[in-house]
Write a protein that holds these residues in place. Sequence first.
Motif, mmCIF file in Angstrom:
data_model
loop_
_atom_site.group_PDB
_atom_site.id
_atom_site.type_symbol
_atom_site.label_atom_id
_atom_site.label_comp_id
_atom_site.label_asym_id
_atom_site.label_seq_id
_atom_site.Cartn_x
_atom_site.Cartn_y
_atom_site.Cartn_z
ATOM 1 N N UNK A 111 -8.529 -45.801 37.736
ATOM 2 C CA UNK A 111 -7.956 -45.513 36.413
ATOM 3 C C UNK A 111 -9.032 -45.571 35.328
ATOM 4 N N UNK A 112 -9.962 -46.509 35.474
ATOM 5 C CA UNK A 112 -11.003 -46.661 34.448
ATOM 6 C C UNK A 112 -11.868 -45.406 34.369
ATOM 7 N N UNK A 115 -5.276 -54.420 33.158
ATOM 8 C CA UNK A 115 -6.113 -53.445 32.464
ATOM 9 C C UNK A 115 -6.867 -52.610 33.485
ATOM 10 N N UNK A 116 -7.157 -51.371 33.101
ATOM 11 C CA UNK A 116 -8.054 -50.562 33.927
ATOM 12 C C UNK A 116 -9.407 -51.249 33.904
ATOM 13 N N UNK A 117 -10.050 -51.395 35.066
ATOM 14 C CA UNK A 117 -11.344 -52.078 35.131
ATOM 15 C C UNK A 117 -12.356 -51.317 34.278
ATOM 16 N N UNK A 140 -6.855 -49.432 42.253
ATOM 17 C CA UNK A 140 -6.210 -48.588 41.256
ATOM 18 C C UNK A 140 -6.852 -48.746 39.873
ATOM 19 N N UNK A 141 -7.199 -49.985 39.520
ATOM 20 C CA UNK A 141 -7.774 -50.252 38.200
ATOM 21 C C UNK A 141 -9.121 -49.567 38.037
ATOM 22 N N UNK A 142 -9.902 -49.534 39.111
ATOM 23 C CA UNK A 142 -11.226 -48.895 39.027
ATOM 24 C C UNK A 142 -11.083 -47.386 38.922
ATOM 25 N N UNK A 157 -9.841 -42.743 32.667
ATOM 26 C CA UNK A 157 -9.728 -43.092 31.240
ATOM 27 C C UNK A 157 -10.991 -42.635 30.516
ATOM 28 N N UNK A 180 -2.509 -51.089 32.304
ATOM 29 C CA UNK A 180 -1.856 -50.572 33.512
ATOM 30 C C UNK A 180 -0.450 -51.160 33.561
ATOM 31 N N UNK A 218 -5.417 -48.059 28.057
ATOM 32 C CA UNK A 218 -6.256 -48.775 29.039
ATOM 33 C C UNK A 218 -5.447 -49.824 29.778
#
Lengths: 377, 459
Positions: free
Chosen positions: B339-340, A349-351, B335-337, B343, A327, A325
């Motif tokens: 990636x979530x 971190x991935x949101x 990118x974080x959203x 995931x 990044x 999780x």
Amino acid sequence: MAKKFEDLLKEDFFRFSLEEIKDLKLRFFREAFRHHYNNCLEYKKYCDFYKTKPEDIKTYDDLEKIQPVPADAFRDSDNLILSVPREEVVEIFTTSSTTSPNPVRYAYNQEDYEMISKINGVLWKDGYDIPDARSLLFLAPSPEESDTGLVKGGYLGWKGVGFKDENIIFGVKNGNLDVDDLLEKIENSPKPITIYGPPFAYLPFTEKWKQQGEKPLIDLNGKSRFITTGGWKGVKHDISKEELKEQIAKTFNVDPSEIRDGYGSTDIMTMLPECGQQRKHVPFWNHVSVRDPEDTSKELGPDKEGLIVLMASWPQAYPAFCMTGDMGFIKEEDCPCGRKGQTVEITGRAKGAGARGCAIRLEQFMEAIQSKDAFDF
Amino acid sequence: MNKIKIPFIIGGETINREENTEKIDFHKKSVEISTPVLTPEDLEKIKKTQEYKKSLHDLNSEEIISFLTKAKEKWKKGSNLREEAGKKITQATGYSPEMVDFALQQIEDILSRDYLELLLKSELGNKEMMDSWVEKGEAYVHCQPAGTVLHILSGNAPLIGIISLLRGLLTKNINILKMSSGDLVTLSHFIQIFQEIDPDHPITKSISAVYWKSSGLETLNQFVEISDLLCVWGGGEAVETIKNNSQGKEVLEFGPRRGVQLIGKEVFQNKNPEYLKGVARKGAHDLVVFDQEACFSPQVCFIEGNWEEAKKYASELKKGLEEENSRLPKGEKNLQSVAAVEHLKAYSTFLGNEILDSPQKDHMIVITEKVKHTKSHPLGRTLFIIPVEDFSEAIKEIGEETQVVAIEPFSRAYELREELTLNGVDRITHLGKMPYFAAGAPHEGIYPLSRMVRWVKSR
């Protein structure tokens, strides 16, 4: 004949050429993948879904085909995820997450358990440049008081570096960290002293330093090495790495280069050590695979930000191919410090993936005990 | 590089600076957003807006409503200001132009006289309550403004800042708005209308909209010191920070919460396939509004049925989401959203859950039997569908973290609403209506206007 894993640990593994490192990774991770595919039913089903088989791993670049398991699955799976029979499990390490009260669980058999000490011993001794393991201040509870990887795995790893029990001080007892008592113990310990703990455990020292007009509490210049690990995003205290580093340096009157961070992860039961160039090095038995945020089956090359997959080739009891999780990105170039192979940088971190890490769990642990004390008053 | 400079608005003055500005972290590399850096002089000017307390108090509600309806005229679709704001909001929030237009229309709608009068009447019991002494029980009752309201805004929905401001204005308070880095455009543009209407009006003069980084606790404390009441919108961390730094001032909290959908067995008993299709379309609409970033957005859907029925609904929902996406396309995410979501996809696959998604990554539906598999939610138009035998199983899993529950068919709401709201749910509504708040209804368990005033009496 190919050298055995344990013999390689005795060599100068951080100075192997990049090609040698890639060959070793291919060899050990191919073996590991085959083992877990054949022995962990959940993992096999998962790989079959993605149509990945051990035979597919032929070159170093094929390591991207090893299917990563999101770390939270180790928490939410109905059964302990195992690649060995349950009766062989001798230890379970845990780590926390902010999205669930239940910890992530990783199981170890006897061989794995012994390996924690061996691999981390050589890794930290070299990675943190610790030539002389005299004394260790462990800014955390003892392994009897906490089952987190930071504590239990950390203890085994530091023992592997060569610290003897009589020279290890546990800084947190019954949830309390007594700064004055610890300063006295540091004063009386053989030097150089290594001080290890999660970021928030250094705060009582820096707070006292502030209260005393920002004068050093003790002079450890040239006599110490400070290691922080366990995640910077705490439950309560948000302080940047740079700020804390500066404050620790002033509190103990040491050069900031003596303060090193580590990318600690119970997912692969190690801490990737930061060298004097502030780069976190990955040894040949670990692999960091940065996955495309839009398609986690694809690996991104160096310098591209994506989802971090941490892999360890040595654990037998569970498939240690964990999507954390986190990044970040990797570099695959020779470091000015002389070490070779991958280095890793974490960017966030991935949101939606809650902050995880042993430091958080430890802080909760300390708070719980402290609040109990408060009620007693 | 597209540069967007966000001004501060302080006491009716638009403050643009060429120097002493700061860049806002933003995921789009092609857009650079900057605001002025807040200075001690700015703070002094903001303090001076409190001089307008008396003149604001002396306005009657009719004058305030009339002023706001003039703003509605200037915000009508096609107006230059709205068009310009729309373009910038799209760039600065990542929402699609269609979604931004939807939000801007919502703003126009709530500026209607009917809505504003209803708000006063229903929240304060009488629309004259701010202006005169109203006989109530054995006394004459009246509302005085709380004084100065500090609004800490979130950037997940463009309407938020406007709603918070309207509440502050209808209660005749001085308003200081801390804009969110997630949406700096909507409010700063909207308030400029007031200057066009009347630059010297007490409403115009009493509003300030500024920005500072959330980590700036010292700045926050200075603002809290000059405020009488705090309204905080946003995530858990933001709310906690404000509560911990409130200096004993009252805090009205709005968020973070989620929505839940309940699809009853009747939906599957109905033989008309169009009915299921219609239900799924409504369910999809709830999910797509503001790309699931809002506190009302559904994250989990309980189906009163078996696994096959859950799959049947999911399949129709997927079609509904595709249709909705053509009307309200999904915006650009960082990118974080992204990636979530990926995931979660890997996590759900490992745990054996069923996944329906789209190659364009417009949505993802996860069918699972285990509530514990739904605890980490990536948003991004992702819905967990959980089949249950009976809604009683679902109700056990719904508590105060849930703001709104949508029920289909709505006739089932009558048997469920008492227990759901007892457990902490704020609103029970029809499927497809989750994004729409009824005028005059409470919000997060309170009537906000009634908390933004001091209730006084005479007998």
